[in-house]
Structure formats: C-alpha cells, structure tokens
Design a protein around this motif. Sequence first.
Motif, short mmCIF file in Angstrom:
data_model
loop_
_atom_site.label_atom_id
_atom_site.label_comp_id
_atom_site.label_asym_id
_atom_site.label_seq_id
_atom_site.Cartn_x
_atom_site.Cartn_y
_atom_site.Cartn_z
N GLY A 264 -53.84 -19.56 54.37
CA GLY A 264 -55.39 -21.02 54.33
C GLY A 264 -55.58 -22.05 54.07
N MET A 265 -53.47 -22.53 53.54
CA MET A 265 -54.30 -24.13 52.98
C MET A 265 -53.55 -24.29 53.85
N PRO A 266 -54.27 -26.00 54.75
CA PRO A 266 -53.45 -27.07 55.47
C PRO A 266 -52.18 -27.51 54.56
N VAL A 267 -50.79 -28.12 55.36
CA VAL A 267 -50.36 -28.71 54.74
C VAL A 267 -50.01 -29.34 55.12
N ILE A 268 -48.97 -30.79 54.42
CA ILE A 268 -49.18 -32.02 54.92
C ILE A 268 -47.37 -32.02 54.84
N VAL A 269 -46.43 -32.54 55.36
CA VAL A 269 -45.13 -32.38 55.49
C VAL A 269 -44.46 -33.83 56.17
N PHE A 270 -43.56 -34.12 56.13
CA PHE A 270 -42.64 -35.95 56.76
C PHE A 270 -42.05 -35.01 58.30
N ASP A 271 -42.35 -35.62 58.92
CA ASP A 271 -41.79 -35.13 60.59
C ASP A 271 -40.30 -35.63 60.44
N GLU A 272 -39.61 -34.18 59.92
CA GLU A 272 -38.34 -34.18 59.49
C GLU A 272 -38.17 -32.85 59.28
N GLY A 273 -36.64 -32.91 59.97
CA GLY A 273 -35.75 -31.14 60.16
C GLY A 273 -36.59 -30.20 60.63
#
Length: 349
Positions: A264-273
């Motif tokens: 249930g964790m929202p994730v933050i990532v770079f738009d990569e790979g």
Amino acid sequence: MGRYNPLVIADNLVSGHDPQRYNPHLLHKSSSGRLRRLCGRLTGNYALQPPGSPSLIHAHFLQDGAGILSYALRRRLPLIVTAHGYDATVSAREHARRTEGMWYLALKPFLIRYVEGIVCVSNWIKHCLMERGYPEEKLRVIRLGIDADGLPQARSAYHRRGALFVGRLVEKKGVRHLLDAWAKLPPALQEEPLTIIGDGPLMPELRAQAERLGIKPHFLGPRPREQVFDAMARHRIFAMPSMRAANGDSEGLPIVLMEAQAMGMPVIVFDEGPMREAILPGQSGLLARAGDTDDYASHLGLLLRSGDLSRDLGEAGRTHVRKQFDVGDNVGALEDFYDEVIARHQRSS
C-alpha cells in the motif's frame, strides 16, 4: 509441476520465478578453484546431480547461461536463460572486468545460436538484448512476481510517515539523487523520517553527502525481510530514484517495487528504464523526470502533505500488483514456456 523436471542453474539465487520450487543448483561450489571452474566451462563436466532425468536447463543470468552451455550441448538438453538486469545492460567493457563476464563475451555468439529461449523480466530488458544482437524470436517477456497475500498487513496511509528506500547502495539505485531532493524540501517536511535500508560501496560517500546537505537520513544498513516489511508498514512513501549507471547497469524490474506497492505504499521513481512497467504512472505512483531532483522533490512534498492522495495511490498499487505480478500466474507462464521449448526441441531432434 509434474510435466517435466527442469534443472535450474543460478550462481545467485533470485526470487520471483520461485527457484525454491525448482530445486536450483549452483554451477560452482564456493570452494571451487579457478582451474576447476575453467575445466567445467570448457568441458561441461560439472558436479551436478539433479534428481531424475532433466527435461531442460534453466539458467538464471546470461553469464550462467554461457557457463552451462557446454553441459547442455553434451547432454542434448534444451537451454533457456533468464536475463535479469546487470547481465543484460552493462557494457562489454564492464563484463570484461570479471572472469565470468569475459567467458560470457567469448561464448555470446554460441549462446545466441544454441539457446532455445531467453526470458526477459521486462520489456526494457528485451529492448536492451535486441540492441546487443539477440534475435527477437528467442526473447520472451515473463515478469517476476510475488505472493502479495503472504505479506503483512500495513496500516493506513494516514498513520504512516516519511519515505523509505530499500536497496544496495550502488550508482544505479540513485540514492544521491534522493538525498539531493530531500534537501530541497521545506524545513518542516525534512523533519519527516527518511530511512535508507541497505549497504554497499557508496555508503561512506552518501553519509558524507547527507552531512554536507544538512539532512539527517537514517542509514540502517542491511536488514532481514521481516524488518524491511515492518519499515514499509511504517513509512508513507517508497522512494526509488534509480538511474542507469555509467557502466550501463540498469534495473531489470525490481521486486522491491512490487512488494512496496503490495504493502500500500505510493512509489516515486524516475522515468527511466523499466519503471513505467513496474508502476501505473499517476495511479500507483509518480514519475519524476529522469535525473531531475527538483521534480522528484516536488513529488515527495506532494505525498508527504497529502494522506488522501497517498491512500489512493497505495490502494491502486495493491490492485496493480495482484493483477500484473502474481507469482502464481507468472510461474504458470514460465511453465507454459517450458512446454513450448521442450516440444520444439523434440521436433528438431
């Protein structure tokens, strides 16, 4: 199972395709010397004693596929290989820094010719392999998976605070970007907990960076899985700002992102790979522009301030993982691929 007896080879056991279910074997014992390893590669004479008569060989990582190739050819067994990340994305120069990598580069043309199929854990890995000369018809995307129902119950987003990173402290994980982004938050938000679980060669450098920036992340070092899940249950955001490293090393499809969303964790990532494959952008997590720490900080601030948005993204993440990354479904797809490969091999024998 029961339809065949696969011999699974993995020098580094991985989760997701449930290697425990397939009784994995190591190519080399930890006590094996260089000469014994070389003889095994040259002759295919490995001290492998699989129960029964294997129907095929499944090697995890391209280097192990090259290492077991002569064994498979001697025994006329079909070979498939799973490409996970590092093995499929680093440069030839990086491969050549290690004995297994040099052996892989030498045997790569033969691996391409004789391997029956290569399982790619994401479309991104498939793309990388095609760029390196692997024929598309031998590549099959079968994603890793988890047992979401086996994870502990997490508390509501409203009772969770701060951000969590879990992973090895190496260049591709992008922790230096996370620290830079955290330092750009307003002082009140910097008081939220930022926890980093994992170890690696960049630990001293990252500690020095945090001190220089005037922020106080909690570097916990490596922790067992139970403690990782406990940390997931307590933190609101899962932060994973992975970027492709200078040597080409890239994520394949991180299992920890599946676990975080299932918790249930929202994730933050770079738009990569492969990140657009790992999350539902704007629904289970947020994409920041690759390498843009201002954009990443903006997303961190948004979720730290909004329990409602964090709750909605977290709920969408749970649904997403159950639909796309269920280990039972994905192992079923792998077993179907086994059937296909064995049938094709028998027709050509």
